[in-house]
Design an enzyme around this catalytic site. Structure first.
Site, short mmCIF file in Angstrom:
data_model
loop_
_atom_site.label_atom_id
_atom_site.label_comp_id
_atom_site.label_asym_id
_atom_site.label_seq_id
_atom_site.Cartn_x
_atom_site.Cartn_y
_atom_site.Cartn_z
N GLY A 18 0.79 -1.24 0.00
CA GLY A 18 0.00 0.00 0.00
C GLY A 18 0.82 1.29 0.00
N TYR A 150 -10.93 3.37 15.33
CA TYR A 150 -9.99 3.83 14.29
C TYR A 150 -10.00 5.36 14.24
CZ TYR A 150 -7.91 4.07 9.52
OH TYR A 150 -7.11 4.34 8.43
N THR A 184 -5.96 0.60 -1.70
CA THR A 184 -4.90 -0.26 -1.16
C THR A 184 -5.53 -1.55 -0.62
OG1 THR A 184 -5.06 0.48 1.12
CG2 THR A 184 -3.64 1.79 -0.31
#
Ligand code: NAI
Length: 251
Positions: A18, A150, A184
């Protein structure tokens, strides 16, 4: 002023895939001489071998380990580079989404704090200046309601990374990269995860779809090379391109 990467030494976490791999490749393409690549993916040595073929004569050292392991991370930050070259570029980039809350905080926030302090310690010891690019996310600036932990971790990375602007006196800069959804494996993994659900897919669409990797790499390189970027938080979206974030109380 420009901070040229040619001839320098860099350490990148999450370098096997990525954004980390694309940023590594971009710096090697600009003449980076030594790369310390860190990733828990066992494919890292094969990735490094490919890079050595693509960029002959460069020094590429791999550490296959978890960023949450302080002993391994410290060993990577202590890696001597060819000819005593100083380490002057660090990117704390490794990250995960969709994991349990403790793991998410450990990888996405605590390891970035560890990597930043280890990077700063090495910069100060070698006294050659340097730049750190911590990879957060647009979820570090706006709520991503389907993954609050997150979001919390990435907000933490943004706030933390903005605290070092005074180190410019020593030629040290710490910047933060905030891409929206980029094409990604991490995002592909999320899209395939049933927990991600329609809210996630709608979030991607509302931001104009997945960002091409070259735009994210271009923003990354700007944070490394442009010495005006000190404590910068650079957003990357399809809607607005590459744009520095303005915060309340910014001068
Ligand atoms: P990726 O999954 O392609 O690459 C992440 C790399 O980090 C992988 O090679 C993985 O093995 C490594 N990694 C994960 N956990 C690790 C650990 N505990 N120790 C060592 N290595 C570890 O993902 P991508 O998208 O390149 O992510 C890079 C960073 O960019 C992450 O911090 C992510 O949160 C952030 N980001 C990604 C976005 C996206 O849409 N892809 C958007 C915004 C931010």
């Amino acid at each position: 002023m420009s901070f040229n990467v040619a001839g320098r030494g860099a350490l990148i976490t999450g370098a096997a895939s990525g954004i980390g791999l694309a940023a590594s490749r971009s710096m090697l393409g600009k003449g980076l001489q030594s790369l310390v690549a860190y990733d828990l993916n066992p494919s890292l040595p094969d990735v490094a071998e490919e890079l050595r073929k693509e960029f002959p004569g460069t020094e590429i050292i791999t550490h296959v380990a978890d960023v949450t392991d302080p002993t391994s991370l410290q060993a990577a930050f202590a890696t001597p580079l060819d000819g005593g070259r100083p380490l002057t570029i660090v990117s704390n980039n490794a990250g995960i989404g969709g994991a349990d809350w403790e793991k998410t905080l450990a990888v996405d926030l605590s390891a970035v704090i560890m990597g930043t302090s280890m990077g700063l310690a090495r910069f100060k010891k070698e006294a050659a200046g340097g730049v750190i690019v911590n990879v957060a996310s647009m979820a570090g600036l706006a709520p991503m309601s389907f993954d609050p932990v997150y979001t919390a971790a990435k907000h933490g990375v943004v706030g933390y990374s903005r605290c070092f602007q005074h180190l410019i006196k020593k030629g040290i800069r710490v910047n933060c990269l905030c891409p929206a959804f980029t094409d990604t494996p991490l995002v592909q993994g999320l899209v395939d995860d049933p927990k991600f659900g329609p809210a996630g897919k709608m979030a991607i669409e509302s931001l104009g779809g997945l960002i091409p990797m070259e735009n994210v790499v271009s923003a990354f390189m700007g944070l490394v090379e442009n010495e005006d970027n000190n404590g910068a938080v650079m957003t990357v979206t399809n809607a607005h391109g590459i744009m520095p974030m303005k915060f309340p109380l910014d001068p």
